[in-house]
Scaffold this motif. Structure first.
Motif, PDB file in Angstrom:
ATOM      1  N   LEU A 181       0.825  -1.213   0.000  1.00  0.00           N
ATOM      2  CA  LEU A 181       0.000   0.000   0.000  1.00  0.00           C
ATOM      3  C   LEU A 181       0.861   1.267   0.000  1.00  0.00           C
ATOM      4  O   LEU A 181       0.334   2.364   0.150  1.00  0.00           O
ATOM      5  N   ALA A 182       2.167   1.083  -0.161  1.00  0.00           N
ATOM      6  CA  ALA A 182       3.121   2.198  -0.120  1.00  0.00           C
ATOM      7  C   ALA A 182       3.102   2.903   1.239  1.00  0.00           C
ATOM      8  O   ALA A 182       3.274   4.119   1.336  1.00  0.00           O
ATOM      9  N   ALA A 183       2.865   2.119   2.280  1.00  0.00           N
ATOM     10  CA  ALA A 183       2.999   2.640   3.645  1.00  0.00           C
ATOM     11  C   ALA A 183       4.484   2.602   3.977  1.00  0.00           C
ATOM     12  O   ALA A 183       4.970   1.704   4.667  1.00  0.00           O
ATOM     13  N   ILE A 184       5.197   3.597   3.462  1.00  0.00           N
ATOM     14  CA  ILE A 184       6.651   3.599   3.572  1.00  0.00           C
ATOM     15  C   ILE A 184       7.103   3.800   5.011  1.00  0.00           C
ATOM     16  O   ILE A 184       8.013   3.123   5.496  1.00  0.00           O
ATOM     17  N   GLU A 185       6.461   4.732   5.714  1.00  0.00           N
ATOM     18  CA  GLU A 185       6.852   5.018   7.092  1.00  0.00           C
ATOM     19  C   GLU A 185       5.845   4.409   8.061  1.00  0.00           C
ATOM     20  O   GLU A 185       4.629   4.588   7.914  1.00  0.00           O
ATOM     21  N   LEU A 186       6.365   3.722   9.083  1.00  0.00           N
ATOM     22  CA  LEU A 186       5.533   3.055  10.073  1.00  0.00           C
ATOM     23  C   LEU A 186       5.832   3.643  11.452  1.00  0.00           C
ATOM     24  O   LEU A 186       6.974   3.630  11.914  1.00  0.00           O
ATOM     25  N   HIS A 187       4.788   4.167  12.089  1.00  0.00           N
ATOM     26  CA  HIS A 187       4.932   4.866  13.363  1.00  0.00           C
ATOM     27  C   HIS A 187       4.114   4.146  14.441  1.00  0.00           C
ATOM     28  O   HIS A 187       2.912   4.405  14.586  1.00  0.00           O
ATOM     29  N   PRO A 188       4.731   3.253  15.214  1.00  0.00           N
ATOM     30  CA  PRO A 188       3.995   2.547  16.264  1.00  0.00           C
ATOM     31  C   PRO A 188       3.873   3.379  17.533  1.00  0.00           C
ATOM     32  O   PRO A 188       4.667   4.290  17.797  1.00  0.00           O
ATOM     33  N   SER A 189       2.899   3.030  18.336  1.00  0.00           N
ATOM     34  CA  SER A 189       2.706   3.669  19.636  1.00  0.00           C
ATOM     35  C   SER A 189       3.798   3.226  20.601  1.00  0.00           C
ATOM     36  O   SER A 189       4.381   2.144  20.464  1.00  0.00           O
ATOM     37  N   LEU A 190       4.059   4.057  21.610  1.00  0.00           N
ATOM     38  CA  LEU A 190       4.990   3.676  22.672  1.00  0.00           C
ATOM     39  C   LEU A 190       4.346   2.697  23.652  1.00  0.00           C
ATOM     40  O   LEU A 190       5.025   2.140  24.506  1.00  0.00           O
ATOM     41  N   ALA A 191       3.047   2.496  23.502  1.00  0.00           N
ATOM     42  CA  ALA A 191       2.313   1.585  24.383  1.00  0.00           C
ATOM     43  C   ALA A 191       1.712   0.442  23.568  1.00  0.00           C
ATOM     44  O   ALA A 191       1.545   0.543  22.348  1.00  0.00           O
ATOM     45  N   LEU A 192       1.392  -0.635  24.246  1.00  0.00           N
ATOM     46  CA  LEU A 192       0.691  -1.739  23.613  1.00  0.00           C
ATOM     47  C   LEU A 192      -0.802  -1.437  23.570  1.00  0.00           C
ATOM     48  O   LEU A 192      -1.334  -0.711  24.417  1.00  0.00           O
ATOM     49  N   ALA A 193      -1.486  -2.004  22.586  1.00  0.00           N
ATOM     50  CA  ALA A 193      -2.920  -1.742  22.425  1.00  0.00           C
ATOM     51  C   ALA A 193      -3.733  -2.208  23.634  1.00  0.00           C
ATOM     52  O   ALA A 193      -4.783  -1.641  23.936  1.00  0.00           O
ATOM     53  N   GLU A 194      -3.231  -3.197  24.340  1.00  0.00           N
ATOM     54  CA  GLU A 194      -3.980  -3.723  25.490  1.00  0.00           C
ATOM     55  C   GLU A 194      -4.030  -2.720  26.641  1.00  0.00           C
ATOM     56  O   GLU A 194      -4.885  -2.837  27.523  1.00  0.00           O
ATOM     57  N   ASP A 195      -3.123  -1.742  26.651  1.00  0.00           N
ATOM     58  CA  ASP A 195      -3.151  -0.687  27.657  1.00  0.00           C
ATOM     59  C   ASP A 195      -2.490   0.560  27.073  1.00  0.00           C
ATOM     60  O   ASP A 195      -1.305   0.817  27.293  1.00  0.00           O
ATOM     61  N   VAL A 196      -3.256   1.311  26.322  1.00  0.00           N
ATOM     62  CA  VAL A 196      -2.688   2.436  25.570  1.00  0.00           C
ATOM     63  C   VAL A 196      -2.256   3.592  26.470  1.00  0.00           C
ATOM     64  O   VAL A 196      -1.607   4.534  26.009  1.00  0.00           O
ATOM     65  N   THR A 197      -2.594   3.536  27.740  1.00  0.00           N
ATOM     66  CA  THR A 197      -2.203   4.613  28.656  1.00  0.00           C
ATOM     67  C   THR A 197      -0.874   4.342  29.353  1.00  0.00           C
ATOM     68  O   THR A 197      -0.379   5.189  30.094  1.00  0.00           O
TER      69      THR A 197
END
Length: 345
Positions: free
Chosen positions: A110-126
């Protein structure tokens, strides 16, 4: 040129493989996909379970791009997502979880060249599992000056008994990560990182700036502490960048940082896709400890008594407890600046 391949038992249709996504070098979509396939053993563990923001360049890095947070409706049914409520948008956003190679290849197509993940896991986004300092040089400063600031940061971390790990941004700066993997929250990591940024600015005013105003950054290194926020993301380790050349955010050793500073050579910390894969094949994942190393932010109030020996503790304590009074006028002024900065964030 289209192609259908099987990845981990998943059927994937790849399209326009010959499309050039990096015009200056002729780097094609097929080469982007190939890079992500080769680096996946190192990269996927750092993406797995984390809400992922994608930066897509359908017509190449020189053309228009767009950020994408919500999973597209046409995604395969095996692509995992995590529903996360967005107070700012007043709706639930279904973030993609790049938990496997097949999803990574699908995103690259999909040409998603840059990938920016969260510093947290989805199970506890806070609850971030790490703290990050994004060192951004304001021209004519460059990554060499970032190396010096990074080494100053490392000294502070070592005082607190914390290990830190550097990586290039893949663009023009350096990023320092402090793995935590213990219970915490963004208020704590943001307060602590802001205090350290202010400390560096206080000690090295000719080199460091902690204020976000761009007009203050000329010739200095902006220590961006604000990345430690639930609503922000930082470029993922091993992600390609949308630069003239296909550079990637690359883990480096502190010895490499010291060498680049000593030689004042910016090229020592620039790595393109082929080099990044070769480094991984030779050294393994230098960023692996960030996933598992358990560290706790220091109990700022508890160690404040040693402020005379460690100014960082004193300033961090003021940031942690704005109501705490001190006997010194300078400390009061520092606390006042911290309160003002917090209201602006």
């Amino acid at each position: 040129m289209d192609s259908t391949i099987e990845v981990q038992g998943r059927q994937l249709k790849l399209s326009n493989l010959e499309k050039v996504l990096y015009p200056a070098t002729g780097f094609t979509k097929q080469q982007v996909i190939d890079y992500y396939v080769r680096i996946a053993p190192a990269m996927v563990p750092h993406l797995a379970g984390r809400p992922l923001t994608r930066k897509r360049y359908p017509n190449g890095v020189d053309e228009e791009f767009f950020y994408e947070k919500n999973a597209p409706q046409h995604r395969p049914d095996w692509v995992k997502t995590a529903p996360i409520w967005s107070g700012r948008n007043r709706r639930t956003i279904h973030y993609i979880l790049a938990d496997d190679l097949a999803t990574l290849v699908w995103l690259a197509n999909l040409a998603a060249i840059e990938l920016h993940p969260s510093l947290a896991l989805a199970e506890d986004v806070t609850s971030p599992t790490m703290m990050v300092f994004d060192l951004d040089p304001g021209p004519p400063a460059n990554i060499v000056q970032c190396c010096q600031v990074g080494l100053w940061l490392r000294e502070i971390f070592e005082h607190f008994g914390l290990q830190s790990f550097p990586k290039t941004s893949g663009s023009k700066g350096l990023q320092i990560y402090v793995p935590l993997n213990t219970p915490t929250n963004y208020e704590s990591t943001k307060t602590f990182s802001h205090a350290l940024a202010q400390l560096l600015e206080h000690e090295h005013p000719d080199t460091v700036v902690s204020d976000m105003k761009k007009q203050l950054r000329t010739g200095k290194v902006f220590v961006d502490w604000s990345q430690n926020d639930e609503h922000k993301t930082t470029i993922g380790v091993y992600s390609l960048r949308a630069r003239e050349h296909p550079t990637a955010s690359t883990p480096v050793t502190w010895e490499e940082v010291e060498r680049a500073l000593k030689k004042k050579d910016t090229n020592l910390l620039v790595f393109e896709a082929k080099q990044v894969v070769a480094r991984f094949e030779k050294t393994g994942d230098l960023f692996a400890p960030v996933l598992e190393l358990k560290q706790r932010l220091p109990d700022i109030k508890g160690v404040a008594a040693t402020a005379a020996a460690a100014p960082a503790i004193s300033i961090a304590a003021q940031a942690e407890d704005e109501a705490e009074s001190t006997q010194h006028r300078s400390a009061k002024e520092t606390a006042k600046r911290t309160r003002t900065a917090k209201r602006k964030v």
